[in-house]
Design an enzyme around this catalytic site. Sequence first.
Site, mmCIF file in Angstrom:
data_model
loop_
_atom_site.group_PDB
_atom_site.id
_atom_site.type_symbol
_atom_site.label_atom_id
_atom_site.label_comp_id
_atom_site.label_asym_id
_atom_site.label_seq_id
_atom_site.Cartn_x
_atom_site.Cartn_y
_atom_site.Cartn_z
ATOM 1 N N CYS A 34 30.223 44.289 -5.519
ATOM 2 C CA CYS A 34 29.803 44.341 -4.119
ATOM 3 C C CYS A 34 30.518 45.471 -3.399
ATOM 4 O O CYS A 34 31.520 46.006 -3.865
ATOM 5 C CB CYS A 34 30.162 43.036 -3.392
ATOM 6 S SG CYS A 34 29.490 41.528 -4.129
ATOM 7 N N CYS A 38 30.429 43.055 2.071
ATOM 8 C CA CYS A 38 29.441 42.053 1.642
ATOM 9 C C CYS A 38 29.604 40.764 2.439
ATOM 10 O O CYS A 38 30.716 40.236 2.572
ATOM 11 C CB CYS A 38 29.605 41.763 0.149
ATOM 12 S SG CYS A 38 28.357 40.613 -0.487
ATOM 13 N N ARG A 41 30.571 34.850 0.622
ATOM 14 C CA ARG A 41 31.889 34.228 0.694
ATOM 15 C C ARG A 41 32.911 35.075 -0.061
ATOM 16 O O ARG A 41 32.656 35.534 -1.168
ATOM 17 C CB ARG A 41 31.825 32.821 0.094
ATOM 18 C CG ARG A 41 33.150 32.077 0.100
ATOM 19 C CD ARG A 41 32.966 30.702 -0.491
ATOM 20 N NE ARG A 41 34.241 29.984 -0.552
ATOM 21 C CZ ARG A 41 34.376 28.737 -1.026
ATOM 22 N NH1 ARG A 41 33.302 28.094 -1.482
ATOM 23 N NH2 ARG A 41 35.561 28.162 -1.037
ATOM 24 N N ARG A 63 27.023 43.741 -12.402
ATOM 25 C CA ARG A 63 25.698 44.096 -11.889
ATOM 26 C C ARG A 63 25.762 44.228 -10.368
ATOM 27 O O ARG A 63 26.605 43.608 -9.717
ATOM 28 C CB ARG A 63 24.661 43.031 -12.258
ATOM 29 C CG ARG A 63 24.526 42.779 -13.755
ATOM 30 C CD ARG A 63 23.433 41.756 -14.015
ATOM 31 N NE ARG A 63 23.671 40.494 -13.317
ATOM 32 C CZ ARG A 63 24.378 39.498 -13.797
ATOM 33 N NH1 ARG A 63 24.959 39.611 -14.982
ATOM 34 N NH2 ARG A 63 24.534 38.383 -13.109
ATOM 35 N N ASP A 447 34.807 83.579 16.632
ATOM 36 C CA ASP A 447 33.454 83.279 17.095
ATOM 37 C C ASP A 447 33.398 83.262 18.624
ATOM 38 O O ASP A 447 34.252 82.647 19.283
ATOM 39 C CB ASP A 447 33.016 81.919 16.534
ATOM 40 C CG ASP A 447 31.592 81.574 16.900
ATOM 41 O OD1 ASP A 447 30.676 82.037 16.211
ATOM 42 O OD2 ASP A 447 31.411 80.836 17.898
#
Length: 486
Positions: A34, A38, A41, A63, A447
């Site tokens: 995660c 997230c 919990r 995953r 500049d």
Amino acid sequence: MNLDVDSCYAAVRSRDRRFDGVFYTGVRTTGIYCRPSCPARTPALRNVTFHRSAAAAQAAGFRACKRCLPDATPGSPEWDVAATVAGRAMRLISDGVVDREGVEGLAVRLGYTSRHLSRLLTAELGAGPLALARTQRAQTARVLVETTELGFADIAFAAGFASVRQFNDTIRAVYDASPTELRGRRSGPRTPGAVDLRLAVRTPYAGRALLRFLADRAVAGVEVASVRDDGSGSYARTLDLPHGFGTVRLELDDLVEPGVAFVRASFALQDLRDTSAALARVRGLLDADCDPVPVGEHLATDPGLAPLVARRPGLRVPGHPAGHELAVRAVLGQQVSVAGARTVAGRLVAEHGRPVDTDIPGLTHLFPSAATVATLDPESLPMPRARGRALATLGAALADGEVVLDRGVDRDETRRRLMTLPGIGAWTADYIAMRALGHPDVFLPTDVGVRHALTRMGSDDTDPAPWSPWRSYALMHLWTSLEDEN
């Protein structure tokens, strides 16, 4: 970046969105990874591990979480701005170099052997180049699955997979879902070659200031911009990509939702294999991987800059999707106004650009290639002859590879090489480094706009050194302050 367990866990417990993309949390009990924010919990400390990249989490067997979608989180800002090998490698991998040239090609670009590069990346990011590229392919594939009507075989090869089986196995491993499940139920038609998606950006995001900057410099034929009365609007441009051309249209507005928000982007690509490259280059244009909170906090410690930072929180440094184009335009902009440079660039595009057919009114050409610029006769250009010769010399240096302007190069070495070219001074080299190479710490003391802004602040003798390492962002605050009423 060293991952301190206690610090990482504190960020996870507080669901601090500022750490999204900086590290990832693997949860042993569920087998998922995660982002820190997230909403699920918070797992116990004994059940989590922390990883430097999504690829490292995937390599460890985790995953992607279906709730917080960590693969949609912007990449670490450290990767985006770092001059380290890892930062340079990540930018090239995002551009699809491994898919096009292999690990050997990536290593050659970075000046290392493939074996040594793998060791460096594994030590720095927790995963080697193949694992990092695999994660990039999976993300690209998911975009194509969810936003187009392409068949899965076409998507597999467009995303860079060697086979449909490899595509299926990777999608299942990364997302715990089949391609069919990812595609799911969708409404509305999809256009072949069109990819509509949301690009994640850290907030706050000053989209209106970015749009105005781009609109003021939009070159006819290559770019179009539309600004509404409230300052929001759209910006579109053509893209010259490895396998063909494309267009992108962006909807830009100020984004203030805490943590991560999204910029809507619509791509039309001649070849869908260019999805990864197009996405990476547009993210660079948007400065999407900047973490604006620490940048703003740092610059706000300066009493002169603090009001400017408060006025435009989340101000970005506009990048550019084509280094050679930005370099040519920088030379055209020497000692002339923004409007004057835009006019000359438009004539150059009309006379020497490559015509293309697009669905966006006003987008008619690709910017002239470096090889084309190298062949231009300085005598025929609407500028002083010395500048015309500098332009042709620059084009030749870019065309033959003497100077490379992508986000994987060593910035200091590239600046040195640019400065050896006739007609390329410090202002031009540093402006190219800031916008084409994504350098976060550039300042242009000579500049005219910068000097004017400093004078208005009553601090024209200010030393910009304390603004490091974010002087490019201080520069943008000074430039945009000129738009404010007295």
